[in-house]
Design a protein around this motif. Structure first.
Motif, mmCIF file in Angstrom:
data_model
loop_
_atom_site.group_PDB
_atom_site.id
_atom_site.type_symbol
_atom_site.label_atom_id
_atom_site.label_comp_id
_atom_site.label_asym_id
_atom_site.label_seq_id
_atom_site.Cartn_x
_atom_site.Cartn_y
_atom_site.Cartn_z
ATOM 1 N N THR A 205 0.848 -1.202 -0.098
ATOM 2 C CA THR A 205 0.066 -0.122 -0.102
ATOM 3 C C THR A 205 0.919 1.167 -0.020
ATOM 4 N N SER A 206 0.500 2.386 -0.042
ATOM 5 C CA SER A 206 0.911 3.547 -0.158
ATOM 6 C C SER A 206 1.936 3.733 1.124
ATOM 7 N N ILE A 207 3.156 4.338 0.892
ATOM 8 C CA ILE A 207 3.996 4.148 1.740
ATOM 9 C C ILE A 207 4.014 4.911 3.214
ATOM 10 N N TYR A 208 2.788 5.972 3.001
ATOM 11 C CA TYR A 208 2.653 6.835 4.158
ATOM 12 C C TYR A 208 1.806 5.950 5.131
ATOM 13 N N TRP A 209 1.039 5.087 4.902
ATOM 14 C CA TRP A 209 0.537 4.080 6.031
ATOM 15 C C TRP A 209 1.550 3.651 6.712
ATOM 16 N N TYR A 210 2.714 3.024 6.277
ATOM 17 C CA TYR A 210 3.705 2.618 7.234
ATOM 18 C C TYR A 210 4.981 2.904 6.425
ATOM 19 N N PRO B 87 8.989 3.855 4.983
ATOM 20 C CA PRO B 87 10.291 2.920 5.266
ATOM 21 C C PRO B 87 11.074 3.815 6.375
ATOM 22 N N ASP B 88 10.779 5.128 6.561
ATOM 23 C CA ASP B 88 11.865 5.824 7.485
ATOM 24 C C ASP B 88 11.724 5.196 8.875
ATOM 25 N N VAL B 89 12.697 4.722 9.294
ATOM 26 C CA VAL B 89 12.819 4.057 10.711
ATOM 27 C C VAL B 89 12.245 5.027 11.858
ATOM 28 N N GLN B 90 12.616 6.119 11.992
ATOM 29 C CA GLN B 90 12.152 6.933 12.821
ATOM 30 C C GLN B 90 10.564 7.160 12.818
ATOM 31 N N LEU B 91 9.973 7.326 11.634
ATOM 32 C CA LEU B 91 8.491 7.402 11.333
ATOM 33 C C LEU B 91 8.021 6.007 11.945
ATOM 34 N N ARG B 92 8.554 4.937 11.465
ATOM 35 C CA ARG B 92 7.977 3.834 11.768
ATOM 36 C C ARG B 92 7.753 3.765 13.385
ATOM 37 N N GLY B 93 8.897 4.192 14.043
ATOM 38 C CA GLY B 93 9.115 4.198 15.366
ATOM 39 C C GLY B 93 7.996 4.936 16.181
ATOM 40 N N LEU B 94 7.519 6.109 15.447
ATOM 41 C CA LEU B 94 6.499 6.782 16.252
ATOM 42 C C LEU B 94 5.166 6.105 15.965
ATOM 43 N N ILE B 95 5.005 5.289 14.741
ATOM 44 C CA ILE B 95 3.832 4.606 14.460
ATOM 45 C C ILE B 95 3.818 3.377 15.542
ATOM 46 N N ASP B 96 4.966 2.760 15.629
ATOM 47 C CA ASP B 96 4.813 1.326 16.366
ATOM 48 C C ASP B 96 4.692 1.657 18.094
ATOM 49 N N GLU B 97 5.071 2.811 18.268
ATOM 50 C CA GLU B 97 5.141 3.549 19.769
ATOM 51 C C GLU B 97 3.740 3.740 19.894
ATOM 52 N N TYR B 98 2.678 4.334 19.184
ATOM 53 C CA TYR B 98 1.372 4.660 19.461
ATOM 54 C C TYR B 98 0.808 3.211 19.360
ATOM 55 N N SER C 3 -1.173 8.080 9.032
ATOM 56 C CA SER C 3 -0.482 7.036 8.898
ATOM 57 C C SER C 3 -1.613 5.559 9.541
ATOM 58 N N LEU C 4 -0.862 4.559 9.746
ATOM 59 C CA LEU C 4 -1.788 3.572 10.285
ATOM 60 C C LEU C 4 -2.340 3.819 11.820
ATOM 61 N N ALA C 5 -1.530 4.674 12.470
ATOM 62 C CA ALA C 5 -1.553 4.907 13.952
ATOM 63 C C ALA C 5 -2.675 5.846 13.905
ATOM 64 N N ASP C 6 -2.807 6.734 12.971
ATOM 65 C CA ASP C 6 -4.034 7.863 13.361
ATOM 66 C C ASP C 6 -5.300 7.118 12.712
ATOM 67 N N LEU C 7 -5.354 6.137 11.916
ATOM 68 C CA LEU C 7 -6.330 5.318 11.470
ATOM 69 C C LEU C 7 -6.919 4.567 12.802
ATOM 70 N N LEU C 8 -6.006 3.904 13.438
ATOM 71 C CA LEU C 8 -6.459 3.064 14.580
ATOM 72 C C LEU C 8 -6.918 4.024 15.774
ATOM 73 N N ALA C 9 -6.226 5.194 16.012
ATOM 74 C CA ALA C 9 -6.782 6.009 16.831
ATOM 75 C C ALA C 9 -8.242 6.635 16.628
ATOM 76 N N ALA C 10 -8.489 6.916 15.461
ATOM 77 C CA ALA C 10 -9.570 7.549 15.169
ATOM 78 C C ALA C 10 -10.778 6.420 15.509
ATOM 79 N N MET C 11 -10.293 5.289 14.941
ATOM 80 C CA MET C 11 -11.420 4.217 15.166
ATOM 81 C C MET C 11 -11.805 4.107 16.577
ATOM 82 N N GLU C 12 -10.877 3.977 17.385
ATOM 83 C CA GLU C 12 -11.047 3.694 18.736
ATOM 84 C C GLU C 12 -11.762 4.852 19.393
#
Length: 217
Positions: free
Chosen positions: A55-60, A62-73, A139-148
């Motif tokens: 899928t489009s790279i903004y969902w997850y 490749p940048d490791v720091q951006l992934r870190g922020l998503i994974d953290e949430y 990103s995926l993190a925003d989708l999860l947060a909004a849904m919850e």
């Protein structure tokens, strides 16, 4: 591929059936099943789908720091947002709807207090002054947060009211995915108060009554 959703379907209580237990012994939703391959956790399902379908790279990204922020949430949200919102939805709406028994107001107020504390933590730590959790792009993190967080809205409590920063973020999420898709994704939740529980298996009701007693302690 079959994805069984989080919210009640046209056959309430199906996820407590023997047929569903054969797919997922934990009797939880969502579930992804492809042939003999099954995933039962929403974060794992989302990550699997982004990798399989590229899928489009903004969902997850490749940048490791951006992934870190998503994974953290995504590591924090299950206990701190998902379960809090779920308990509030059950106490405020689903338990009275299914059992006819209102949860004590003190318990509802306690759960709402926990919800608001963690929503503020989300705003202060994960969102800060950024448009989205990982920065300038959804990103995926925003989708999860909004849904919850929409679970509270489903329980007729507007969690975004009086919170300008949080509400502006929710609007950006909706604008990013499109208003129509956002509405479609939450349609069942927002109409859950109309759920016909008369077909619910009696054994499921018994379990819910037992849950009421535990939650009221």
């Amino acid at each position: 591929m079959c994805i069984l959703e989080r919210f009640p379907s046209s056959s309430p209580g199906d996820h407590h059936s023997k047929e569903f237990e054969a797919i997922n012994m934990l009797k939880t939703v969502p579930v992804l099943k492809e042939g003999d391959f099954t995933l039962i956790e929403s974060v794992a399902i989302l990550l699997y789908l982004t990798r399989k379908y590229r899928t489009s790279i903004y969902w997850y990204p490749p940048d490791v720091q951006l992934r870190g922020l998503i994974d953290e949430y995504m590591a924090w949200q299950h206990d701190s947002i998902h379960l809090k919102m779920q308990k509030f939805l059950w106490s405020k709406l689903l338990i009275p709807l299914i059992t006819g028994q209102e949860m004590p107001k003190e318990k509802q107020d306690e759960l709402l207090g926990e919800v608001n504390v963690n929503v503020q933590l989300f705003t202060d730590h994960f969102l800060k002054d950024k448009p989205f959790i990982a920065g300038n792009i959804i990103s995926l993190a925003d989708l999860l947060a909004a849904m919850e967080m929409m679970q509270a809205v489903g329980a007729s409590y507007n969690i975004f009211m009086g919170k300008p920063k949080l509400n502006a973020w929710r609007q950006r999420v909706e604008d990013s995915v499109g208003a129509r898709l956002f509405e479609e994704a939450h349609a069942r939740l927002l109409n859950i108060k109309k759920w016909d529980t008369s077909f619910l298996d009696p054994s499921v009701k018994e379990k819910i009554v037992a849950m009421v007693k535990n939650m009221a302690k």
